[in-house]
Design a protein around this motif. Structure first.
Motif, PDB file in Angstrom:
ATOM      1  N   TYR A   1       0.846  -1.191   0.000  1.00 30.48           N
ATOM      2  CA  TYR A   1       0.000   0.000   0.000  1.00 30.48           C
ATOM      3  C   TYR A   1       0.885   1.245   0.000  1.00 30.48           C
ATOM      4  CZ  TYR A   1      -3.886  -3.071   1.333  1.00 30.48           C
ATOM      5  OH  TYR A   1      -4.830  -4.059   1.354  1.00 30.48           O
ATOM      6  N   GLN A   2       0.363   2.328  -0.588  1.00 32.23           N
ATOM      7  CA  GLN A   2       1.089   3.595  -0.615  1.00 32.23           C
ATOM      8  C   GLN A   2       0.232   4.688   0.012  1.00 32.23           C
ATOM      9  OE1 GLN A   2       2.288   4.981  -4.507  1.00 32.23           O
ATOM     10  NE2 GLN A   2       3.927   6.210  -3.642  1.00 32.23           N
ATOM     11  N   ALA A   3       0.856   5.489   0.872  1.00 29.12           N
ATOM     12  CA  ALA A   3       0.129   6.555   1.562  1.00 29.12           C
ATOM     13  C   ALA A   3      -0.189   7.703   0.606  1.00 29.12           C
ATOM     14  CB  ALA A   3       0.949   7.070   2.739  1.00 29.12           C
ATOM     15  N   LYS A   4      -1.460   8.128   0.603  1.00 27.98           N
ATOM     16  CA  LYS A   4      -1.877   9.242  -0.250  1.00 27.98           C
ATOM     17  C   LYS A   4      -1.650  10.587   0.444  1.00 27.98           C
ATOM     18  CE  LYS A   4      -5.997   7.362  -0.821  1.00 27.98           C
ATOM     19  NZ  LYS A   4      -7.401   7.176  -1.293  1.00 27.98           N
ATOM     20  N   TRP A   5      -1.581  10.540   1.769  1.00 30.37           N
ATOM     21  CA  TRP A   5      -1.249  11.726   2.571  1.00 30.37           C
ATOM     22  C   TRP A   5      -0.709  11.230   3.906  1.00 30.37           C
ATOM     23  CZ3 TRP A   5      -6.449  11.046   0.834  1.00 30.37           C
ATOM     24  CH2 TRP A   5      -7.315  10.487   1.772  1.00 30.37           C
ATOM     25  N   TRP A   6      -0.293  12.156   4.743  1.00 29.36           N
ATOM     26  CA  TRP A   6       0.249  11.761   6.046  1.00 29.36           C
ATOM     27  C   TRP A   6      -0.800  10.966   6.819  1.00 29.36           C
ATOM     28  CZ3 TRP A   6      -1.381  12.469  11.041  1.00 29.36           C
ATOM     29  CH2 TRP A   6      -0.467  12.104  12.050  1.00 29.36           C
ATOM     30  N   THR A   7      -0.339   9.898   7.443  1.00 24.56           N
ATOM     31  CA  THR A   7      -1.290   9.059   8.176  1.00 24.56           C
ATOM     32  C   THR A   7      -0.610   8.366   9.349  1.00 24.56           C
ATOM     33  OG1 THR A   7      -2.756   7.125   8.012  1.00 24.56           O
ATOM     34  CG2 THR A   7      -0.835   7.143   6.577  1.00 24.56           C
ATOM     35  N   LYS A   8      -1.419   8.095  10.370  1.00 27.51           N
ATOM     36  CA  LYS A   8      -0.952   7.332  11.528  1.00 27.51           C
ATOM     37  C   LYS A   8      -2.154   6.578  12.102  1.00 27.51           C
ATOM     38  CE  LYS A   8       1.363   7.683  16.015  1.00 27.51           C
ATOM     39  NZ  LYS A   8       2.029   8.584  17.007  1.00 27.51           N
ATOM     40  N   GLY A   9      -2.004   5.273  12.264  1.00 26.07           N
ATOM     41  CA  GLY A   9      -3.045   4.469  12.887  1.00 26.07           C
ATOM     42  C   GLY A   9      -4.157   3.999  11.966  1.00 26.07           C
ATOM     43  N   ASP A  10      -4.135   4.409  10.696  1.00 26.30           N
ATOM     44  CA  ASP A  10      -5.174   3.978   9.743  1.00 26.30           C
ATOM     45  C   ASP A  10      -4.767   2.653   9.122  1.00 26.30           C
ATOM     46  OD1 ASP A  10      -7.101   6.317   9.594  1.00 26.30           O
ATOM     47  OD2 ASP A  10      -5.199   7.334   9.170  1.00 26.30           O
ATOM     48  N   VAL A  11      -5.555   1.605   9.365  1.00 26.71           N
ATOM     49  CA  VAL A  11      -5.241   0.281   8.834  1.00 26.71           C
ATOM     50  C   VAL A  11      -5.358   0.306   7.313  1.00 26.71           C
ATOM     51  CG1 VAL A  11      -5.861  -2.163   8.857  1.00 26.71           C
ATOM     52  CG2 VAL A  11      -6.121  -0.780  10.932  1.00 26.71           C
ATOM     53  N   PRO A  12      -4.324  -0.146   6.594  1.00 31.32           N
ATOM     54  CA  PRO A  12      -4.331  -0.039   5.128  1.00 31.32           C
ATOM     55  C   PRO A  12      -5.506  -0.723   4.437  1.00 31.32           C
ATOM     56  CG  PRO A  12      -2.108  -0.449   5.903  1.00 31.32           C
ATOM     57  CD  PRO A  12      -3.007  -0.595   7.092  1.00 31.32           C
ATOM     58  N   ASP A  13      -5.949  -1.884   4.958  1.00 29.65           N
ATOM     59  CA  ASP A  13      -7.045  -2.579   4.267  1.00 29.65           C
ATOM     60  C   ASP A  13      -8.374  -2.430   4.996  1.00 29.65           C
ATOM     61  OD1 ASP A  13      -6.482  -4.157   6.439  1.00 29.65           O
ATOM     62  OD2 ASP A  13      -6.206  -6.022   5.317  1.00 29.65           O
ATOM     63  N   ASN A  14      -8.507  -1.346   5.737  1.00 29.88           N
ATOM     64  CA  ASN A  14      -9.784  -1.078   6.399  1.00 29.88           C
ATOM     65  C   ASN A  14     -10.868  -0.857   5.342  1.00 29.88           C
ATOM     66  OD1 ASN A  14     -11.559  -0.524   8.575  1.00 29.88           O
ATOM     67  ND2 ASN A  14     -11.302   1.681   8.224  1.00 29.88           N
ATOM     68  N   PRO A  15     -11.967  -1.629   5.373  1.00 29.19           N
ATOM     69  CA  PRO A  15     -12.992  -1.506   4.321  1.00 29.19           C
ATOM     70  C   PRO A  15     -13.629  -0.121   4.314  1.00 29.19           C
ATOM     71  CG  PRO A  15     -13.287  -3.534   5.580  1.00 29.19           C
ATOM     72  CD  PRO A  15     -12.293  -2.698   6.334  1.00 29.19           C
ATOM     73  N   VAL A  16     -13.678   0.506   3.143  1.00 27.94           N
ATOM     74  CA  VAL A  16     -14.330   1.813   2.998  1.00 27.94           C
ATOM     75  C   VAL A  16     -15.179   1.781   1.733  1.00 27.94           C
ATOM     76  CG1 VAL A  16     -12.538   3.116   4.211  1.00 27.94           C
ATOM     77  CG2 VAL A  16     -12.336   2.731   1.744  1.00 27.94           C
ATOM     78  N   LEU A  17     -16.200   2.606   1.717  1.00 29.03           N
ATOM     79  CA  LEU A  17     -17.069   2.680   0.544  1.00 29.03           C
ATOM     80  C   LEU A  17     -16.459   3.519  -0.555  1.00 29.03           C
ATOM     81  CD1 LEU A  17     -20.592   3.139   2.179  1.00 29.03           C
ATOM     82  CD2 LEU A  17     -19.690   1.103   1.026  1.00 29.03           C
ATOM     83  N   ASN A  18     -15.719   4.577  -0.173  1.00 34.61           N
ATOM     84  CA  ASN A  18     -15.148   5.509  -1.142  1.00 34.61           C
ATOM     85  C   ASN A  18     -13.645   5.596  -0.967  1.00 34.61           C
ATOM     86  OD1 ASN A  18     -17.818   6.620  -2.158  1.00 34.61           O
ATOM     87  ND2 ASN A  18     -17.960   7.164   0.023  1.00 34.61           N
ATOM     88  N   ALA A  19     -12.937   5.738  -2.080  1.00 34.93           N
ATOM     89  CA  ALA A  19     -11.481   5.778  -2.042  1.00 34.93           C
ATOM     90  C   ALA A  19     -10.956   6.934  -1.199  1.00 34.93           C
ATOM     91  CB  ALA A  19     -10.922   5.873  -3.468  1.00 34.93           C
ATOM     92  N   TRP A  20     -11.709   8.062  -1.171  1.00 33.31           N
ATOM     93  CA  TRP A  20     -11.224   9.219  -0.426  1.00 33.31           C
ATOM     94  C   TRP A  20     -11.310   9.038   1.092  1.00 33.31           C
ATOM     95  CZ3 TRP A  20     -15.242  10.853   2.515  1.00 33.31           C
ATOM     96  CH2 TRP A  20     -16.537  10.671   2.038  1.00 33.31           C
TER      97      TRP A  20
END
Length: 535
Positions: free
Chosen positions: A427-446
């Motif tokens: 996975y590649q970070a789209k912006w600064w992040t901490k604690g966000d699980v990379p494969d956490n299910p989301v409805l929208n890419a943003w």
């Protein structure tokens, strides 16, 4: 069927002769000649039938569509995302000679194959596309750099150069885009044909296949003599040519101003079909009309062409597609997937060609969607290519020793562009992040700061990550004053001042990037600093 027809004709001759033999009468010479002519006609009909059947059998693959993708263009095009569309296949371009070694393949003269693996994550992105049902071909040559055969004069080294690309990316189809010196150099043409023929023979001996397409310039009146000579050289070397793809673009003065781009393209392909038939006849490899059409491809340049005033519109695309399907073309491509979108409002002069947009208002349509209609086949898949996604399992821990990038950790902060491994994917970070699980299910890419790049590949080990050595920039100090644009190192990470600052720690840029006077450099910028190449 030919064998049956031949036997049937022989039986007919025997039956014609039998009554005469039974009666003891001699056959009239004219009757013998007549019977022989009947046999010849029947045999000939069988031969024609065989030829027609063979032509169709030789083109049993369905006609296919694939966009060209400029791998090294900026901004970088995420071709792996084509896997989520109806036009999944791609022709990746261009592999050329390395500036430092003419027999070493490189992507655009900017990245070696190994460098492309690291800087572009190319191998993984190809695997990701293949997981989603897409297939890639690799195109050698192009206009800007030297095709391998131009300066690599050792036939064995040249063959090995082509083979290294085929084997690395596990492809079943290559595209030879011959322009400039790549098409005018007759010695290079002979070397190229010899090397490709040897590679095809080598792969066949190993039970493998390799489809070879030649991509050549064309005018409404047909291919140039350089183009037909390139085809003749391949046929002379006994290369099994899958097809000839003509670039129906940049016609210039060769196109009548009143003629649409679609009609000019139709004329160009029709003329090329006639020329191709003559070339095969000269090589004593006659092809039927259906076979010749199936051995032809076309590649328009979507939207604004390099030639001012030439615009290939969506209407042109629809018209040309309909004509191509009705004539049985074996391939349709376009230059390029990078450009298949409407230019933004900030791109003022759409008559100037952009690498990132078409220059025409596309609305909700894509050129790929229009041009691909009726081309339902796929590029030939290479042996050993990734075709299914590995199951993601939380039970099996990621192994740092076999992960190309660090394994994601909830306590770590990740800057934009940072890559991590999580559940056997990158996975590649789209912006600064901490604690966000990379494969956490989301409805929208943003909703997630992470973008899936592709799977961890078999046998991978950590890719050495470029870091800036101490002394590249001054180390930040709380007492120092820094002007706008000045760069510092903070815990080894490079930062650039957005405005004058003193006493503001770069560390705060991660927690509150908007108010911080510091912005971290992206991984691409770090790569540029280290490589000094601007890539």
């Amino acid at each position: 069927m030919a064998r049956v027809s031949k036997n049937a004709s022989a039986d007919a001759v025997e039956r014609a002769q039998a009554p005469e033999a039974a009666s003891g009468r001699r056959l009239s010479p004219w009757r013998v000649i007549g019977a022989a002519l009947v046999a010849i006609v029947v045999v000939s009909a069988g031969a024609v039938g065989l030829q027609w059947w063979s032509a169709r059998a030789a083109v049993d693959a369905k006609p296919w569509f694939a966009s060209y993708v400029d791998v090294t263009a900026t901004p970088r095009f995420a071709f792996e995302n084509l896997g989520g569309t109806t036009t999944k296949d791609a022709v990746l371009s261009f592999v050329v000679s390395s500036p430092s070694d003419p027999c070493a393949p490189s992507w655009g003269g900017a990245y070696s194959l190994d460098q492309a693996r690291g800087s572009l994550d190319l191998d993984r992105r190809i695997a990701r596309l293949q997981q989603q049902g897409g297939t890639v071909a690799v195109s050698f040559g192009g206009q800007r750099n030297d095709e391998l055969a131009v300066h690599c004069v050792d036939p064995s080294a040249l063959k090995n150069a082509y083979a290294s690309v085929v084997d690395r990316y596990k492809i079943g189809t290559i595209d030879l885009d011959l322009e400039g010196t790549g098409i005018t150099d007759t010695d290079a043409a002979a070397r190229r044909a010899e090397a490709i023929a040897a590679l095809q023979q080598e792969r066949r001996a190993a039970g493998k296949s390799l489809a070879v397409w030649l991509t050549l310039p064309v005018a409404p009146t047909g291919m140039t003599s350089d183009g037909t000579d390139a085809i003749a050289a391949m046929l002379k070397a006994k290369v099994d040519i899958a097809g000839v793809n003509v670039m129906t673009m940049d016609f210039g003065d060769a196109k009548d101003a009143k003629t649409s781009m679609a009609k000019a393209a139709e004329s160009a392909v029709s003329a090329a079909q006639r020329q191709l038939g003559i070339l095969y006849d000269r090589a004593k490899l006659h092809q039927s009309d259906p076979s010749l059409w199936a051995k032809l491809g076309a590649t328009p340049m979507i939207g604004q062409n390099d030639t001012e005033g030439e615009v290939f519109t969506l209407a042109d695309a629809a018209s040309f597609n309909s004509w191509a399907v009705s004539n049985g073309l074996g391939r349709m491509s376009m230059w390029s997937a990078n450009r298949d979108k409407t230019c933004g409002s900030n791109y003022v002069d759409v008559t100037v060609v952009s690498d990132a947009c078409s220059g025409v208002n596309q609305g909700k349509k894509s050129f790929a969607g229009v041009l691909s209609k009726g081309f339902d086949g796929h590029i030939a898949l290479g042996e050993g290519a990734v075709t299914t996604a590995e199951p993601t399992s939380t039970a099996t821990a990621d192994d740092p020793a076999h992960s190309p990038y660090p394994v994601w950790a909830s306590k770590n902060s990740y800057l934009k562009g940072t890559k991590v491994v999580w559940h056997h994917n990158v996975y590649q970070a789209k912006w600064w992040t901490k604690g966000d699980v990379p494969d956490n299910p989301v409805l929208n890419a943003w909703e997630t700061p992470w973008e899936l790049v592709g799977p961890v590949l078999p046998g991978e080990t950590p890719i050495p990550q470029p870091t800036l050595p101490a002394g590249t920039y001054p180390t930040w100090t709380g007492t120092g004053a820094y002007d706008k644009g000045q760069r510092v190192l903070f815990d080894g990470v490079p930062y650039e001042a957005k405005w004058w600052t003193q006493g503001d720690s770069p560390e705060a840029a991660s927690a509150n990037p908007d108010s911080s006077p510091w912005t971290p450099l992206s991984q691409d910028e770090v790569d540029q600093i280290i490589g000094g190449s601007g890539h």
